[in-house]
Design an enzyme around this catalytic site. Sequence first.
Site, PDB file in Angstrom:
ATOM      1  N   GLU B 295       0.835   2.309   5.458  1.00  0.00           N
ATOM      2  CA  GLU B 295       0.082   1.403   4.530  1.00  0.00           C
ATOM      3  C   GLU B 295       0.774  -0.005   4.536  1.00  0.00           C
ATOM      4  OE1 GLU B 295       0.024   3.845   0.924  1.00  0.00           O
ATOM      5  OE2 GLU B 295      -1.620   4.991   1.707  1.00  0.00           O
ATOM      6  N   CYS B 387      -5.119   6.818  -5.679  1.00  0.00           N
ATOM      7  CA  CYS B 387      -4.771   5.204  -6.538  1.00  0.00           C
ATOM      8  C   CYS B 387      -6.041   4.309  -6.548  1.00  0.00           C
ATOM      9  CB  CYS B 387      -3.653   4.555  -5.582  1.00  0.00           C
ATOM     10  SG  CYS B 387      -3.848   4.573  -3.890  1.00  0.00           S
TER      11      CYS B 387
END
Lengths: 620, 620
Positions: B295, B387
Amino acid sequence: MKEYQPAAIQEIRLQDPFFSGRIRINNDVTLPANVRKCRETGRIDAFRLDWKPGMPNQPHIFWDSDFAKVIEGMALSLMLYPDPEREKELDEFVDLIISAQQKDGYLNTHFTVVEPENRWKNLSRAHELYCAGHLMEAAVAHYKATGKRKFVDCMARYADYIAEVFGRNPGQKRGYPGHQEIELALCKLAEVTGNRKYSDLAAYFINERGQSPNYFETVEHCEDTENLQADRPIREMQKLRGHSVRALYYLSGAADVAAESGDSSLFEACERLWNNVVERNMYITGGVGSTCVGEAFTADYNLPNDTAYAESCASIALVLFADRMLNQTGDARYADVMETALYNGAISGLSLGGDKFFYANPLENDDQMFEHGQQMRKRQPWFGCSCCPTNYCRFLPQIASFAWSVSDDCLMVNIPAACAGNVKRKNTSLQFRLSGSYPYDGAGTLEISDASGAGESTIALRIPGWCRNWTLSLNGKAVADSPQKGYVRLRREWKKGDRIEWKFDMPVRVVHANPRVSADIGRAAILRGPLVYALESVDNSAPLELIRLKKGTSFTLKPAEGLPEGTIAISGDAMIQADTDQLYFEGDLPLSPGRFTAIPSALWQNRGDSSMRIWIPEAE
Amino acid sequence: MKEYQPAAIQEIRLQDPFFSGRIRINNDVTLPANVRKCRETGRIDAFRLDWKPGMPNQPHIFWDSDFAKVIEGMALSLMLYPDPEREKELDEFVDLIISAQQKDGYLNTHFTVVEPENRWKNLSRAHELYCAGHLMEAAVAHYKATGKRKFVDCMARYADYIAEVFGRNPGQKRGYPGHQEIELALCKLAEVTGNRKYSDLAAYFINERGQSPNYFETVEHCEDTENLQADRPIREMQKLRGHSVRALYYLSGAADVAAESGDSSLFEACERLWNNVVERNMYITGGVGSTCVGEAFTADYNLPNDTAYAESCASIALVLFADRMLNQTGDARYADVMETALYNGAISGLSLGGDKFFYANPLENDDQMFEHGQQMRKRQPWFGCSCCPTNYCRFLPQIASFAWSVSDDCLMVNIPAACAGNVKRKNTSLQFRLSGSYPYDGAGTLEISDASGAGESTIALRIPGWCRNWTLSLNGKAVADSPQKGYVRLRREWKKGDRIEWKFDMPVRVVHANPRVSADIGRAAILRGPLVYALESVDNSAPLELIRLKKGTSFTLKPAEGLPEGTIAISGDAMIQADTDQLYFEGDLPLSPGRFTAIPSALWQNRGDSSMRIWIPEAE
């Protein structure tokens, strides 16, 4: 049934400017370097079975396969370069491997010393049958190279045991390999032993895979069966997905089983999945598997260049699959793809020096990408997962056998690379010499030097798919025959001195990609003959990101600097875009005229760290 | 010292056509949906601390942070939409969280019930301090919304305990968070408690990170410190690398600490890394972090469109960082980037309905990519690692506070979205109304409705970085002042009825990218005002991959179909490329004239599954 067989290793000795030197370097450099690495990392000592918990070099689940590929390469290379010392070393290695066989026939270092309690319990991830397959291939090569049966016998015992464990009978596991490979190996074992039991076991593995209830899901709680091509049976697959090396070894084994069994539905599945790969999922280099995530095929037409994974092993596996389809059908469309992969995607992973390797083969590399993913951007001497280096060991000696196919009645020139040949089959007992500088020149001559004992037979010459204009003559007389399945077939009782001469026009070609390949829109690739060319920064003064291929440019051929003798570079007109510091801006950057130089793409990064790109943006 | 503060939530009520409806939907749909998901998955019950091995819903290492963000969102939204039932539910949740605090102040569900023996032992991977940080942010929001101190007091006790555990004194751990976040949270806690101890602890975490000997490497044997920005101290970083959300929360905390402590070397590091992001590593949408692998940020200029990760949380984090830099400097260049991210990359992860979310925000999606990486290509109600949905809960209520900055002496209009305002500070006690249809129109008016009690003060209006021509008047008289740091500053004793009027020319802009961004070569993006536009398949009859933007086209504005009222679509001339089945071919495909329609890119995929592209290949 296979119509043709690949030529045997020792039947054809390449003398061309592209591969012959590299096959020698494989023997002299790559093989010893890989033996050394196997020794240093413990891959050889693992077969002593004396590892204990707490000791270094814990045998890993795929180590056996690495050493097996090196053994196979030693054996195959021995057929080209006989060497008593090499043979002695090879025999010692073989004896060591045989010594690791268990009483029941089992042979796996990891599951013998590290976790014996888990034998056959983690098929989906633990590479157990994959290692067995590579050992079988090594054994077959050892037998063919030395005539000694000990290793093949050992592997036959192992295969006998595997055939007891796996199958559809009561008490057997209905499992199959997590990493396909053993299927094609079992077919080789069946061939050299003459025992169909082994190809039947291969057929079982192919046919059982992905059946419902799903073994991996129900027994091993594996959640990623698509990556393993185990989400459905092969005959129900419309697209080839998941891990690309697994996928293409799978199809190679399936093609072998289809040929052996005459199973047309299996052959149709192979053909359908072949088409899906080459029509929608293959880089122009013959690279396959576009993402590092799962080392996998992704979606049709998803072929990014800079993040291309295109693992070396996957291109090698594509060659293996293509070779099988070619020899079953005699159809040149398989040879076209095989040739593309051989000269580009499959060989680019190997340094010219023979001792460094790419795992991934991006089609574009920018300087700044060295920082990111460094190991993938520079050829390395070895990897933790070192499948690619060891795969080259055994791949290089086989190249001539891909270039030529043989039957009792026909010699098929798939790739007209210069060579000396000596083929003895039922009706095709011929000595000959093929000359020319293919792939850098399209002219070639095949001259028969001895045809004693030969009856009437066919020599079939492939007209490459990339070739639009060609001429062909036999003993000076033009041949006007149309190609059949891409081959011009010349049949006669061949005599010493017979000469076939041809000239394939080999212009520089500017190639575009399907608009669905987003990364290639507005870009062109430069090809000549079977070679895909690339801009490399060492040949170009402008930064590659500023170079645009001028539409309609003419091209100049010239010797490539710093690359093997005979290597041809291509120059042409470019437009050079002005540079900017801004990340985003309104308006256009001006273009000014310039030149570019391109080299065969597989040879990039042999002259120091460099940036490279195959798909070049075009400008008017 | 911060020159400005973000406006308080309750000071500005947006009434614009882009955000105001979505802030309401966040309150009415997104928050309840996230509470429901937290309940279903066990994230709420986890705080009961009654989980035992073998039970379902084992509290995960990052669960506390998800619920904390929902709590924070509930509190912030309550400031805009007072609701006694919501406040009661919120208080119950807060009581539940407080009940999970241990005697020593510790508060973490996973490490209290799942692996208590490992408290603080796996900082690099276990999100312990990250969860603490989000709980602190939630507590601060709860205090600001309700005036109740219980949650802040609880978190102050936790922070006191953390300050005992971590630091440079003998007996303390010289560690820091594996996932940065607590740094900025501690600065908030310092602000509401007035206790500098907490910002000192934040400063310790910022300054200790990456120091040698490296805590993660030596104590936790972590091999991937670059992904965690812990490979070197922040002042030695030239480029921002690794996990993008971690990186930008880190810089947000560093900017807070720099402001609090006046540490110029830290501020310079923030500025240098800001520049690296926005000049070389940011998508045109304000998306950041181009790869799913880790990421992460990759290499300068590596900004692929179809595989873009550009996580929703990373764009949100970029807004948080930009807001801090803007408020410390009063420099509009930070507002330019903040605005880009707000209207594009940060909001695109949220469906118009408010109940579905992108984790990744690619800048291009082809139909066939749905098959590959399906979860990333369609907005989802929830994720295992959720998230992004929970981040939207707390992000939406804050948007007006990014749009306006306030000091004792100045009101700064960062983004002129329509709103009603009521700001009371030392010299800037003003009620006003800003009208217009920004971002779809560049004309706006700010009218003072009450200025009682105000002294002389400044209203500063940002001239957007994208705007080339503009006019501004005060009470009908043209203002000719040049902008300072991008803001025109009007100073006077404001009176009821004072009117500032402006007109920002808002033409359609055709934007190109730096040639080093390989994916964008030969392509253009269409922008208008702060909005980045995209082709979406539902508006275009030709397949997107065949559409080329005709160079020099004029553009037409029209209402977008099926999108919220006021949304403007853009049409123009296209060239449509002919289609082909071939993967690679020689020659060119013909082009024929056609039209295209583009919509604001953040609104794609709200009218059914679609393909989309922001960077459009150009043709003459």
